[in-house]
Scaffold this motif. Structure first.
Motif, short mmCIF file in Angstrom:
data_model
loop_
_atom_site.label_atom_id
_atom_site.label_comp_id
_atom_site.label_asym_id
_atom_site.label_seq_id
_atom_site.Cartn_x
_atom_site.Cartn_y
_atom_site.Cartn_z
N VAL A 12 -17.98 26.07 -22.65
CA VAL A 12 -19.44 26.11 -22.73
C VAL A 12 -19.82 25.69 -24.15
O VAL A 12 -19.65 26.46 -25.10
N PRO A 13 -20.28 24.45 -24.34
CA PRO A 13 -20.60 23.97 -25.69
C PRO A 13 -21.73 24.77 -26.31
O PRO A 13 -22.61 25.30 -25.62
N ALA A 14 -21.70 24.87 -27.64
CA ALA A 14 -22.76 25.57 -28.36
C ALA A 14 -24.08 24.85 -28.16
O ALA A 14 -24.14 23.63 -28.06
N GLY A 15 -25.15 25.63 -28.09
CA GLY A 15 -26.49 25.09 -27.91
C GLY A 15 -27.49 26.23 -27.91
O GLY A 15 -27.27 27.26 -28.56
N SER A 16 -28.52 26.09 -27.17
CA SER A 16 -29.57 27.11 -27.11
C SER A 16 -29.03 28.41 -26.52
O SER A 16 -28.30 28.39 -25.53
N ARG A 17 -29.41 29.52 -27.13
CA ARG A 17 -29.04 30.82 -26.55
C ARG A 17 -29.73 31.03 -25.20
O ARG A 17 -29.20 31.74 -24.35
N LEU A 18 -30.88 30.43 -25.02
CA LEU A 18 -31.56 30.57 -23.74
C LEU A 18 -30.72 29.98 -22.60
O LEU A 18 -30.74 30.49 -21.47
N ALA A 19 -29.96 28.93 -22.90
CA ALA A 19 -29.11 28.33 -21.87
C ALA A 19 -28.00 29.27 -21.44
O ALA A 19 -27.44 29.12 -20.34
#
Length: 283
Positions: A211-218
Motif C-alpha cells: 500500500v503506497p504512502a499517500g493520503s491518510r483518508l485513502a
C-alpha cells in the motif's frame, strides 16, 4: 488415533484449556502424547496426526514439525485472532474442533508454509501500519479480544508514519518508495479478520502486496478492502507473486509475523518445499 497434542505452555490458553482439550480428545478415542512448542525441535513420536492448540503464532512451528514427520496438522483455535482457522473455516467451538481433529475420515487441504530468517509462518508477515497496530493492540487483547486489533489499527492509521522500503520479487524490483504497509503473504490472513485476498494455497508462490504512502483518508478505503479480502484487487496496490521475496527496510522496522513482532535482517521470504496437509471440515 495416535496423536501428538501441542500446546503453548506460556500462553493463557495453554495453561487454562490444556486439561479440557486433552479430555475432549481422549473421550473421542485419541491416544495422545502431550508436547510443548519447545519440544518440536525434536522428532515427533510415532503418531498419525499432530494437533496444535494455540493462536496463529504457534502454528508455523507446528506446521513445520508436521511437515517433517509427514503427518497431517489439526488446528484448535485457542488464540485471540485465529486468522488461520478463520481463513480455513475451522470450527470455533472447542468441542467441535476436537472432534474434527481426531476424525480419521476428515479430509485434508494442502497449505503452504512461509519461511523468514529461518522461522516458519502460515499467514502473513507485514511491516508498516499492521506492525504498529499489533504493538498498540497488545496491551488490550485480554480485555477486548480480537477487537483490540481494530483499536490498534485505528490508532496506527491516525498517527503512524509511512515506511521506506524496496521490494524484490524473484530478483526483480517491484516497489521502491514509501509505503503505509507491505504484506508478504502465505494464506494472506492477518490482523484479527483482515486478508489481502488473491492468494492461492497450491501455486508454490508467496504473494506480496504494497500500500503506497499517500493520503491518510485513502487508508479508510484500503482498510475496508482488507476486511473484505479485496486489497489486491485495488489498482493502486502493487501485487506480485514469487518464490523468493526480499524486502529492504530501515533496521529498526518491525514485522508482524503471524501476530509476533520481529525485526528481520535480512528480510528474505521463501516457502518450505512441500508444505503441510491440514485437517479441514470439507474437501
Amino acid at each position: 488415533m495416535r496423536i501428538a497434542l501441542v500446546t503453548n505452555r506460556l500462553s493463557g490458553s495453554g495453561r487454562t484449556d490444556g486439561d479440557r482439550i486433552l479430555t475432549l480428545l481422549t473421550d473421542r478415542g485419541a491416544d495422545a502424547q502431550v508436547l510443548g512448542l519447545d519440544d518440536l525441535d525434536q522428532p515427533l513420536p510415532d503418531v498419525e496426526r499432530l494437533v496444535v492448540a494455540g493462536g496463529d503464532g504457534s502454528l508455523g512451528v507446528a506446521a513445520q514439525a508436521a511437515h517433517r514427520a509427514g503427518v497431517p496438522l489439526a488446528v484448535l483455535a485457542t488464540g485471540t485472532a485465529n486468522d488461520f482457522a478463520t481463513a480455513l473455516g475451522l470450527p470455533k467451538d472447542l468441542a467441535d474442533a476436537c472432534a474434527l481433529a481426531v476424525d480419521p475420515d476428515a479430509p485434508t487441504q494442502h497449505r503452504e508454509i512461509g519461511l523468514v530468517a529461518g522461522r516458519p509462518y502460515v499467514n502473513a508477515a507485514a511491516a508498516g501500519l499492521s506492525a504498529v497496530a499489533s504493538r498498540l493492540a497488545k496491551p488490550h487483547k485480554a480485555r477486548l479480544g480480537r477487537f483490540a486489533y481494530v483499536f490498534g489499527a485505528l490508532r496506527a492509521g491516525l498517527t503512524a508514519p509511512h515506511t521506506p522500503c524496496r521490494v524484490r520479487c524473484d530478483g526483480e524490483t517491484v516497489f521502491d518508495g514509501d509505503a503505509w504497509q507491505l504484506v508478504v503473504a502465505v494464506s494472506g490472513a492477518f490482523g484479527g479478520g483482515s486478508n489481502i485476498g488473491g492468494t492461492r494455497h497450491d501455486d508454490d508462490r508467496l504473494d506480496v502486496a504494497v500500500v503506497p504512502a499517500g493520503s491518510r483518508l485513502a487508508l479508510v478505503r484500503h482498510g475496508y478492502h482488507m476486511r473484505r479480502a479485496m486489497l489486491t484487487q485495488q489498482e493502486d496496490v502493487p501485487h506480485h507473486r514469487g518464490r523468493e521475496i526480499d524486502v529492504d527496510v530501515p533496521a529498526a522496522t518491525e514485522f508482524n509475523v503471524d501476530g509476533d513482532l520481529r525485526r528481520l535482517e535480512p528480510a528474505r521470504f521463501t516457502l518450505l518445499p512441500g508444505g503441510v496437509e491440514v485437517v479441514t471440515p470439507g474437501g
